[in-house]
Scaffold this motif. Sequence first.
Motif, PDB file in Angstrom:
ATOM      1  N   UNK A   1       0.389  21.285  72.492  1.00  0.00           N
ATOM      2  CA  UNK A   1      -0.696  20.618  72.121  1.00  0.00           C
ATOM      3  C   UNK A   1      -0.789  20.715  73.614  1.00  0.00           C
ATOM      4  N   UNK A   2      -2.226  20.778  74.356  1.00  0.00           N
ATOM      5  CA  UNK A   2      -2.009  20.162  75.218  1.00  0.00           C
ATOM      6  C   UNK A   2      -3.007  18.915  75.151  1.00  0.00           C
ATOM      7  N   UNK A   3      -1.723  17.814  75.559  1.00  0.00           N
ATOM      8  CA  UNK A   3      -2.610  16.123  75.382  1.00  0.00           C
ATOM      9  C   UNK A   3      -4.366  16.618  75.643  1.00  0.00           C
ATOM     10  N   UNK A   4      -4.720  15.187  74.589  1.00  0.00           N
ATOM     11  CA  UNK A   4      -6.113  15.579  75.039  1.00  0.00           C
ATOM     12  C   UNK A   4      -6.265  13.862  75.290  1.00  0.00           C
ATOM     13  N   UNK A   5      -7.155  13.368  76.153  1.00  0.00           N
ATOM     14  CA  UNK A   5      -7.329  12.071  76.890  1.00  0.00           C
ATOM     15  C   UNK A   5      -9.102  11.514  77.296  1.00  0.00           C
ATOM     16  N   UNK A   6      -9.812  10.930  76.541  1.00  0.00           N
ATOM     17  CA  UNK A   6     -10.689  10.367  77.061  1.00  0.00           C
ATOM     18  C   UNK A   6     -11.257   9.170  77.579  1.00  0.00           C
ATOM     19  N   UNK A   7     -11.361   8.485  78.701  1.00  0.00           N
ATOM     20  CA  UNK A   7     -11.443   7.363  79.825  1.00  0.00           C
ATOM     21  C   UNK A   7     -12.142   6.918  77.927  1.00  0.00           C
ATOM     22  N   UNK A   8     -11.556   5.751  77.736  1.00  0.00           N
ATOM     23  CA  UNK A   8     -12.389   4.801  76.603  1.00  0.00           C
ATOM     24  C   UNK A   8     -11.993   4.709  75.348  1.00  0.00           C
ATOM     25  N   UNK A   9     -11.694   5.831  75.399  1.00  0.00           N
ATOM     26  CA  UNK A   9     -11.365   7.122  73.326  1.00  0.00           C
ATOM     27  C   UNK A   9      -9.580   6.448  73.170  1.00  0.00           C
ATOM     28  N   UNK A  10      -8.993   5.404  72.734  1.00  0.00           N
ATOM     29  CA  UNK A  10      -7.484   5.510  71.855  1.00  0.00           C
ATOM     30  C   UNK A  10      -7.827   7.043  70.970  1.00  0.00           C
ATOM     31  N   UNK A  11      -7.206   8.078  70.735  1.00  0.00           N
ATOM     32  CA  UNK A  11      -7.385   9.201  70.475  1.00  0.00           C
ATOM     33  C   UNK A  11      -6.114   8.518  69.483  1.00  0.00           C
ATOM     34  N   UNK A  12      -4.583   7.934  69.300  1.00  0.00           N
ATOM     35  CA  UNK A  12      -4.573   7.875  68.273  1.00  0.00           C
ATOM     36  C   UNK A  12      -4.870   6.672  67.295  1.00  0.00           C
ATOM     37  N   UNK A  13      -5.439   5.743  67.772  1.00  0.00           N
ATOM     38  CA  UNK A  13      -6.313   4.736  66.424  1.00  0.00           C
ATOM     39  C   UNK A  13      -7.798   5.622  66.095  1.00  0.00           C
ATOM     40  N   UNK A  14      -8.072   6.492  67.046  1.00  0.00           N
ATOM     41  CA  UNK A  14      -9.218   7.144  65.859  1.00  0.00           C
ATOM     42  C   UNK A  14      -8.754   7.564  65.392  1.00  0.00           C
ATOM     43  N   UNK A  15      -7.423   8.412  65.409  1.00  0.00           N
ATOM     44  CA  UNK A  15      -6.937   9.577  64.251  1.00  0.00           C
ATOM     45  C   UNK A  15      -6.512   8.542  62.854  1.00  0.00           C
ATOM     46  N   UNK A  16      -5.591   7.878  63.295  1.00  0.00           N
ATOM     47  CA  UNK A  16      -5.434   6.322  62.129  1.00  0.00           C
ATOM     48  C   UNK A  16      -6.660   5.927  61.230  1.00  0.00           C
ATOM     49  N   UNK A  17      -7.595   5.397  61.817  1.00  0.00           N
ATOM     50  CA  UNK A  17      -8.556   4.841  61.219  1.00  0.00           C
ATOM     51  C   UNK A  17      -9.741   5.486  60.676  1.00  0.00           C
ATOM     52  N   UNK A  18      -9.526   6.912  61.543  1.00  0.00           N
ATOM     53  CA  UNK A  18     -10.319   7.737  60.181  1.00  0.00           C
ATOM     54  C   UNK A  18      -9.833   8.009  58.855  1.00  0.00           C
ATOM     55  N   UNK A  19      -8.916   8.558  59.321  1.00  0.00           N
ATOM     56  CA  UNK A  19      -8.042   9.186  58.155  1.00  0.00           C
ATOM     57  C   UNK A  19      -7.591   8.317  57.116  1.00  0.00           C
ATOM     58  N   UNK A  20      -7.791   6.602  56.976  1.00  0.00           N
ATOM     59  CA  UNK A  20      -7.297   5.755  56.500  1.00  0.00           C
ATOM     60  C   UNK A  20      -8.772   5.399  55.364  1.00  0.00           C
ATOM     61  N   UNK A  21     -10.131   5.593  56.392  1.00  0.00           N
ATOM     62  CA  UNK A  21     -11.568   5.296  56.029  1.00  0.00           C
ATOM     63  C   UNK A  21     -10.909   6.763  54.658  1.00  0.00           C
ATOM     64  N   UNK A  22     -10.952   7.036  54.838  1.00  0.00           N
ATOM     65  CA  UNK A  22     -10.923   8.440  53.993  1.00  0.00           C
ATOM     66  C   UNK A  22      -9.910   8.147  52.861  1.00  0.00           C
ATOM     67  N   UNK A  23      -9.139   8.145  53.270  1.00  0.00           N
ATOM     68  CA  UNK A  23      -8.064   7.273  52.148  1.00  0.00           C
ATOM     69  C   UNK A  23      -7.527   6.432  51.373  1.00  0.00           C
TER      70      UNK A  23
END
Length: 289
Positions: free
Chosen positions: A1-23
């Motif tokens: 996987x090529x690392x996806x980075x976006x200024x202003x976005x914490x990708x790991x946090x976004x993924x964790x919080x989105x999954x936590x909401x669904x779970x």
Amino acid sequence: MTAFTLPGLDLGKFVRETLAEDLGEGLPGGGRDVTSDSVIPADARFSGVMDSRDAITVAGLPLAEAFFRHLDPACRIETLVAEGAQVAPGTDLMRLEGRARALLTAERSALNIVQHLSGIATLTRAYVEAMREGSATCTLLDTRKTIPGLRFLEKYATRMGGAQNHRMGLWDAAMIKDNHVAVAGSVFEAVRRAREAGVTRIICEVDRLDQIEPALAAGAHHLLLDNMDAATLAQAVRIVAGRAATEASGGVNLETIAAKAASGVDYISVGRLTQSAPAADIGLDFTPL
């Protein structure tokens, strides 16, 4: 996987919080995928294909991959098209293989983000193509009309569709609008105050031609020509005569954008790119291994 980075976005946090909401993490009985845990054997494996059911402009596949890898780091993923690609109906976008429970738990979050971002990119591309019928040099801009918490991703999607980002937030430019003018007393005074405060980029909204000269005299760098028809925009561009960037805003849709672009403005901003884009029709079908 090529690392996806976006200024202003914490990708790991976004993924964790989105999954936590669904779970339902932190809620009574929450913290697990009840359906997959009860129906799917722990050692079961799936292969799957994500595909587009419509012609779309693609955005968000690296985020989908991040969701799947968060729950199954060893899963095999092959991304088949590039971000920003325009694809035909029936195009395969991604192939994946891994633990069935993990892939099913991540599926909805992964699809939601790809559908949403691809929907924005697809609508943006439609506006770019319509704008080109009026001007080959005008640039399409997005706005701050984004869903709270998703701004950086939604503005990323507009770039994938061919637009350029307007200011990212309240911090990177002054945008003086009618309510600011009402308090300051005049366009000239509002722009003067921003200039005296040392603001390096001053955008000023004008909704009448007689506001143009005061805004320029006070030091505006960019004029937002609000809710003007194509003929009035052309007149405004002649008055400005290259002394500042010009932007058409308000009343822009797929039917009007070409005429507004032909007026000679440098930019056209469209809020509905992020505010009203329908989700792209993208599916994901799994097969047991």
